[in-house]
Design a protein around this motif. Structure first.
Motif, short mmCIF file in Angstrom:
data_model
loop_
_atom_site.label_atom_id
_atom_site.label_comp_id
_atom_site.label_asym_id
_atom_site.label_seq_id
_atom_site.Cartn_x
_atom_site.Cartn_y
_atom_site.Cartn_z
N TYR A 145 0.83 -1.21 0.00
CA TYR A 145 0.00 0.00 0.00
C TYR A 145 0.86 1.26 0.00
O TYR A 145 0.54 2.25 -0.67
CB TYR A 145 -0.91 -0.01 1.23
CG TYR A 145 -1.77 1.22 1.39
CD1 TYR A 145 -2.97 1.36 0.70
CD2 TYR A 145 -1.37 2.26 2.24
CE1 TYR A 145 -3.76 2.50 0.84
CE2 TYR A 145 -2.15 3.39 2.39
CZ TYR A 145 -3.34 3.51 1.69
OH TYR A 145 -4.11 4.63 1.84
N SER A 146 1.97 1.25 0.73
CA SER A 146 2.78 2.46 0.90
C SER A 146 3.74 2.71 -0.26
O SER A 146 4.21 3.84 -0.44
CB SER A 146 3.59 2.37 2.20
OG SER A 146 4.52 1.30 2.14
N LEU A 147 4.03 1.69 -1.07
CA LEU A 147 5.03 1.83 -2.14
C LEU A 147 4.74 3.01 -3.07
O LEU A 147 5.64 3.82 -3.33
CB LEU A 147 5.12 0.52 -2.93
CG LEU A 147 6.31 0.39 -3.89
CD1 LEU A 147 7.63 0.53 -3.15
CD2 LEU A 147 6.27 -0.95 -4.61
N PRO A 148 3.52 3.17 -3.59
CA PRO A 148 3.28 4.32 -4.48
C PRO A 148 3.12 5.65 -3.73
O PRO A 148 2.93 6.68 -4.36
CB PRO A 148 1.97 3.95 -5.19
CG PRO A 148 1.26 3.08 -4.21
CD PRO A 148 2.34 2.30 -3.50
N ARG A 149 3.19 5.63 -2.41
CA ARG A 149 2.98 6.83 -1.61
C ARG A 149 4.27 7.32 -0.95
O ARG A 149 4.24 8.17 -0.07
CB ARG A 149 1.92 6.56 -0.51
CG ARG A 149 0.53 6.33 -1.08
CD ARG A 149 -0.44 5.81 -0.04
NE ARG A 149 -1.81 5.87 -0.52
CZ ARG A 149 -2.36 4.99 -1.34
NH1 ARG A 149 -1.63 3.97 -1.76
NH2 ARG A 149 -3.61 5.13 -1.74
N LEU A 150 5.41 6.82 -1.42
CA LEU A 150 6.68 7.19 -0.79
C LEU A 150 7.06 8.64 -1.02
O LEU A 150 7.55 9.31 -0.12
CB LEU A 150 7.80 6.29 -1.34
CG LEU A 150 7.90 4.88 -0.75
CD1 LEU A 150 9.01 4.13 -1.44
CD2 LEU A 150 8.16 4.94 0.74
N SER A 151 6.85 9.14 -2.22
CA SER A 151 7.42 10.44 -2.59
C SER A 151 6.93 11.60 -1.74
O SER A 151 7.64 12.59 -1.56
CB SER A 151 7.14 10.73 -4.07
OG SER A 151 5.76 10.73 -4.30
N HIS A 152 5.72 11.47 -1.17
CA HIS A 152 5.20 12.61 -0.42
C HIS A 152 5.94 12.82 0.91
O HIS A 152 5.75 13.83 1.57
CB HIS A 152 3.71 12.43 -0.16
CG HIS A 152 3.38 11.51 0.96
ND1 HIS A 152 3.04 11.94 2.21
CD2 HIS A 152 3.34 10.16 1.01
CE1 HIS A 152 2.80 10.90 2.99
NE2 HIS A 152 2.98 9.81 2.28
N THR A 153 6.81 11.88 1.30
CA THR A 153 7.52 12.02 2.57
C THR A 153 8.86 12.73 2.41
O THR A 153 9.54 12.99 3.41
CB THR A 153 7.77 10.63 3.19
OG1 THR A 153 8.58 9.85 2.30
CG2 THR A 153 6.46 9.91 3.43
N TYR A 154 9.26 13.02 1.18
CA TYR A 154 10.60 13.58 0.98
C TYR A 154 10.60 15.02 0.48
O TYR A 154 11.38 15.85 0.92
CB TYR A 154 11.39 12.71 -0.01
CG TYR A 154 11.66 11.33 0.54
CD1 TYR A 154 12.64 11.13 1.50
CD2 TYR A 154 10.91 10.24 0.12
CE1 TYR A 154 12.87 9.88 2.01
CE2 TYR A 154 11.14 8.99 0.64
CZ TYR A 154 12.13 8.80 1.59
OH TYR A 154 12.34 7.57 2.11
N GLY A 155 9.76 15.33 -0.49
CA GLY A 155 9.77 16.68 -1.05
C GLY A 155 11.05 16.94 -1.83
O GLY A 155 11.56 16.11 -2.56
N ASP A 156 11.63 18.14 -1.64
CA ASP A 156 12.81 18.54 -2.41
C ASP A 156 14.04 17.72 -2.06
O ASP A 156 14.96 17.60 -2.86
CB ASP A 156 13.11 20.02 -2.18
CG ASP A 156 12.00 20.91 -2.71
OD1 ASP A 156 11.29 20.45 -3.62
OD2 ASP A 156 11.85 22.03 -2.20
N LEU A 157 14.12 17.16 -0.86
CA LEU A 157 15.31 16.41 -0.46
C LEU A 157 15.46 15.10 -1.23
O LEU A 157 16.47 14.43 -1.11
CB LEU A 157 15.27 16.12 1.04
CG LEU A 157 15.33 17.35 1.94
CD1 LEU A 157 15.24 16.93 3.40
CD2 LEU A 157 16.65 18.10 1.71
#
Length: 442
Positions: A145-157
């Motif tokens: 479930y979380s695999l496609p939702r990873l990017s929102h935790t990083y932002g510009d970094l």
């Protein structure tokens, strides 16, 4: 120190967003009163309470206008964001699935975590998991479930470069590293679950060699399946008046009449819109249902939504290829509606052939056991077998249950229960009963 402890024990505050009812989901239909109490997301409230969160507000939408950014119109989006701020909500929970892009947009707008019904269910499963198999299954569902939702935790970094410019290519971003680690972890968990599934198949084959009939308790979550298992078999399965109290299948012996017994299995409860990640992860567990000889579909007679819940159970049974198995509908918790003639009349109309029981008072157990015995152990009858056919006695003893046996000069009188049934055309459904039916005393 006390303030720190109070902060740790403080329940997360959540704002619930309910989906419109099907009648109001038509785009051109005039909007009715918002936040109608009758349309409140009761099931989502139960899930959130099970998770241990505090509900600070509920907003039920009249309709949904699909938009790319948030999934609903801009005006209602801002209204939800304002309500979350006014109620000091720690998170927003939607009663339908939201895709990763919309989730990121919502979190940027509100500056608080936003998730959907699927994530609530997965978190409950994570809290309930006890055995190694359950923990692995929940981990698999959570990671998928979380695999496609990873990017929102990083932002510009997330955009980090490695090596000297012009000399080496870009290094892996932290997002790519985490994605690869999760994919590797998913593969490892699947291997472990496959091994557990193989072990379960070995155990299942051993039970099949013993020719012991099996029965599975299935039904909506919190319908009282574990309570029934405990009451019928004397087991000590964990029971709690919360959703998904039981995740692991538990099998116990159930003694029936004439000294026989069967295997009774308690299974994980179903729920509407069960996330497919969980269905896939719990596939081997749900398979226990599809291999049963008989299903006891447990319905909570005291729940006003019993019809919808029963329909959802049938839908899940069809999805796991268990819809062709013989079944008995069991109306549990009937003691809670005793004296309510209207409710009882409606139940009788909806389930005319159901068996009414109460796991708390053991009401209706004798009738239930009689039906299970008839379904799994077969036809009870008296047989007059010629002496020259005495080998049929051994056949009846091997495959059925002999209650009384009397050898006379010219025949053998048997009172026995033989597996199978006699259909409307007078034909037997099993080989043993077909060989004995001609000697059945009407």
């Amino acid at each position: 120190m006390v303030e720190v402890q109070e902060e740790q024990e403080k329940k997360p505050r959540c704002l619930l967003i309910g989906a419109p009812s099907k009648k109001k989901a038509i785009a051109n239909e005039p909007a009715a009163s918002s936040e109608s109490a009758s349309n409140e997301p009761a099931e989502l409230k139960g899930l959130v309470s099970t998770l241990g969160m505090e509900i600070v507000g509920i907003m039920v939408l009249n309709r949904i206008e699909p938009t790319p950014a948030y999934g609903i119109g801009k005006g209602k989006t801002q209204e939800i964001a304002d309500m979350a701020k006014e109620t000091f909500a720690d998170c927003i929970i939607f009663d339908w699935e939201i895709d990763p892009t919309k989730q990121r947009n919502w979190e940027k707008l509100t500056n608080i975590p936003v998730f959907d019904r699927n994530e609530v269910i997965i978190r409950i499963f994570a809290q309930r998991a006890q055995t190694k198999e359950a923990v692995l299954q929940v981990d698999l569902a959570r990671l998928t479930y979380s695999l496609p939702r990873l990017s929102h935790t990083y932002g510009d970094l997330a955009r980090q470069r490695g090596g000297s410019y012009g000399a080496k290519g870009s290094g892996e971003t932290q997002l790519e590293l985490d994605r690869r680690q999760i994919e590797d972890k998913i593969l490892q968990i699947k291997k472990e679950l496959n091994q557990i599934a193989i072990n379960r198949q070995v155990q299942r084959k051993q039970r099949e060699r013993n020719a012991t009939p099996s029965c599975a308790l299935v039904g909506y979550t919190n319908a009282g399946k574990s309570s029934l298992l405990n009451a019928l078999t004397g087991a000590d399965v964990f029971v709690e008046d919360k959703l998904f109290a039981t995740l692991d299948p538990t099998t116990r012996k159930l003694a029936l009449a004439e000294g026989s017994f069967i295997l009774l299995t308690d299974t994980v409860g179903f729920i509407s819109n069960l996330p497919h990640t969980l269905i896939d992860a719990f596939k081997s567990t749900l398979e226990e249902t599809s291999f049963a000889d008989l299903l006891l579909i447990t319905v909570d007679a005291s729940d006003p939504n019993y019809k919808e819940q029963y329909a959802q159970v049938l839908s899940v049974l069809e999805e796991i290829n268990a819809d062709k198995i013989p079944r008995i509908v069991v109306l549990n918790k009937c003691d809670m509606i005793a004296g309510n003639e209207i409710a009882i009349s409606q139940l009788n109309a909806a389930f005319p052939d159901a068996i009414k029981v109460s796991a708390r008072t053991h009401e209706g157990f004798e009738n239930l056991l009689a039906h299970i015995t008839e379904q799994l152990l077969g036809t009870l009858g008296n047989f007059k077998i010629p002496m020259e056919q005495n080998s049929l006695v051994e056949l009846a003893r091997k495959n059925g249950t002999i209650i009384k046996e009397e050898w006379l000069e010219d025949c053998i009188m048997l009172e026995a229960r033989i597996p199978g049934k006699i259909d409307s055309n007078g034909n037997a459904t099993t080989r043993t009963l077909a060989m004995l039916i001609k000697y059945l005393i009407q």
